[in-house]
Design an enzyme around this catalytic site. Structure first.
Site, PDB file in Angstrom:
ATOM      1  N   GLY A  46      27.456  -0.283  -0.499  1.00 30.26           N
ATOM      2  CA  GLY A  46      26.247  -0.606  -1.239  1.00 30.26           C
ATOM      3  C   GLY A  46      25.971   0.504  -2.236  1.00 30.26           C
ATOM      4  O   GLY A  46      26.479   1.623  -2.092  1.00 30.26           O
ATOM      5  N   GLN A  51      20.581   5.557  -7.457  1.00 30.95           N
ATOM      6  CA  GLN A  51      21.566   6.573  -7.055  1.00 30.95           C
ATOM      7  C   GLN A  51      22.448   7.034  -8.220  1.00 30.95           C
ATOM      8  O   GLN A  51      23.091   8.073  -8.134  1.00 30.95           O
ATOM      9  CB  GLN A  51      22.464   6.040  -5.928  1.00 30.95           C
ATOM     10  CG  GLN A  51      21.711   5.826  -4.619  1.00 30.95           C
ATOM     11  CD  GLN A  51      22.589   5.188  -3.571  1.00 30.95           C
ATOM     12  OE1 GLN A  51      22.781   3.981  -3.574  1.00 30.95           O
ATOM     13  NE2 GLN A  51      23.155   5.982  -2.685  1.00 30.95           N
ATOM     14  N   CYS A  93      24.943   7.222   3.773  1.00 33.97           N
ATOM     15  CA  CYS A  93      24.401   7.117   2.416  1.00 33.97           C
ATOM     16  C   CYS A  93      25.263   7.957   1.480  1.00 33.97           C
ATOM     17  O   CYS A  93      25.545   9.124   1.779  1.00 33.97           O
ATOM     18  CB  CYS A  93      22.954   7.611   2.384  1.00 33.97           C
ATOM     19  SG  CYS A  93      22.200   7.453   0.755  1.00 33.97           S
ATOM     20  N   LEU A  94      25.653   7.368   0.367  1.00 32.74           N
ATOM     21  CA  LEU A  94      26.493   8.088  -0.585  1.00 32.74           C
ATOM     22  C   LEU A  94      25.737   9.260  -1.210  1.00 32.74           C
ATOM     23  O   LEU A  94      26.361  10.165  -1.757  1.00 32.74           O
ATOM     24  CB  LEU A  94      27.000   7.129  -1.671  1.00 32.74           C
ATOM     25  CG  LEU A  94      27.854   5.964  -1.133  1.00 32.74           C
ATOM     26  CD1 LEU A  94      28.198   5.002  -2.259  1.00 32.74           C
ATOM     27  CD2 LEU A  94      29.113   6.475  -0.450  1.00 32.74           C
ATOM     28  N   HIS A 135      18.507  -0.989   3.161  1.00 32.58           N
ATOM     29  CA  HIS A 135      18.785   0.405   2.783  1.00 32.58           C
ATOM     30  C   HIS A 135      18.815   0.534   1.254  1.00 32.58           C
ATOM     31  O   HIS A 135      18.231   1.472   0.690  1.00 32.58           O
ATOM     32  CB  HIS A 135      20.125   0.803   3.414  1.00 32.58           C
ATOM     33  CG  HIS A 135      20.656   2.138   3.049  1.00 32.58           C
ATOM     34  ND1 HIS A 135      20.861   3.161   3.964  1.00 32.58           N
ATOM     35  CD2 HIS A 135      21.072   2.658   1.856  1.00 32.58           C
ATOM     36  CE1 HIS A 135      21.352   4.217   3.354  1.00 32.58           C
ATOM     37  NE2 HIS A 135      21.500   3.943   2.064  1.00 32.58           N
ATOM     38  N   HIS A 139      16.174   2.459  -1.609  1.00 30.47           N
ATOM     39  CA  HIS A 139      16.509   3.382  -2.715  1.00 30.47           C
ATOM     40  C   HIS A 139      15.684   3.043  -3.959  1.00 30.47           C
ATOM     41  O   HIS A 139      15.249   3.940  -4.693  1.00 30.47           O
ATOM     42  CB  HIS A 139      17.992   3.282  -3.075  1.00 30.47           C
ATOM     43  CG  HIS A 139      18.901   4.119  -2.229  1.00 30.47           C
ATOM     44  ND1 HIS A 139      18.788   5.481  -2.118  1.00 30.47           N
ATOM     45  CD2 HIS A 139      19.974   3.776  -1.459  1.00 30.47           C
ATOM     46  CE1 HIS A 139      19.737   5.946  -1.314  1.00 30.47           C
ATOM     47  NE2 HIS A 139      20.467   4.941  -0.903  1.00 30.47           N
TER      48      HIS A 139
END
Ligand code: K1U
Ligand code: ZN
Length: 159
Positions: A46, A51, A93-94, A135, A139
């Site tokens: 995702g 991000q 999470c990236l 999630h 963000h």
């Protein structure tokens, strides 16, 4: 296509509340392509526009094993279908590389959004895909999974 830079915690730009998309055009579709390239390369399942420092309400996801189920959601809105049915898992999470944390969320949701053609779509999700979409929607509101952790002993470090 281009790979974009992913913001990492504690970058304050991750706390920005994204604005609604007014129009879906070729520039936006280019951004979506770049987001997929960035997500698959990470690798991730995702990615929210926040991000990659774009503060518009756009997310991409693909929870398949073989990159066969890409999903684009523009201006997503979530309705929880059953508050009492919750699913807990160690989320990644990236933007928080190397860390996982235990989060519990509603397990069944309904989503309304636009797709990459600007068409309205709605569908229901259960289980893991529902968790990933929640999630990503978080963000877009500047929320990270670590904000939702109730038991701080439930962190795991990846190697
Ligand atoms: O938002 C993100 O940073 C992406 C995140 C999504 C997510 C994962 C797990 C639970 C909730 C949300 C990731 O993709 S982390 C990487 C990951 O979990 C993964 C990567 C490759 C294959 C399988 C999983
Ligand atoms: Zn994340």
């Amino acid at each position: 296509m281009a790979k974009l830079k992913i913001l990492e915690y504690p970058d304050p730009r991750l706390r920005t509340r994204a604005k609604k998309v007014e129009k879906v055009d070729d520039n936006l579709r280019q951004l979506i392509d770049d987001m997929f390239e960035t997500m698959y390369a990470a690798p991730g399942i995702g990615l929210a526009a926040t991000q990659v420092n774009v503060h518009q309400r756009i997310l991409v996801a693909d929870v398949s094993d073989d990159q066969s189920q890409p999903v684009v959601l523009i201006n997503p809105e979530i309705t929880v279908l059953d508050e009492n049915n919750r699913l807990g898992m160690y989320e990644g999470c990236l933007s928080l590389p190397g860390l996982r944390g235990w989060v519990e969320r509603p397990a069944s949701i309904k989503i309304t959004a636009w797709n990459e053609k600007g068409e309205k779509i709605d569908f229901s999700l259960e289980g893991f895909p529902a968790v990933v979409i929640q999630h990503e929607c978080d963000h877009l509101d500047g929320i990270l999974y670590v904000d939702r952790i109730e038991d701080t002993t439930k962190f795991a470090f990846e190697d």
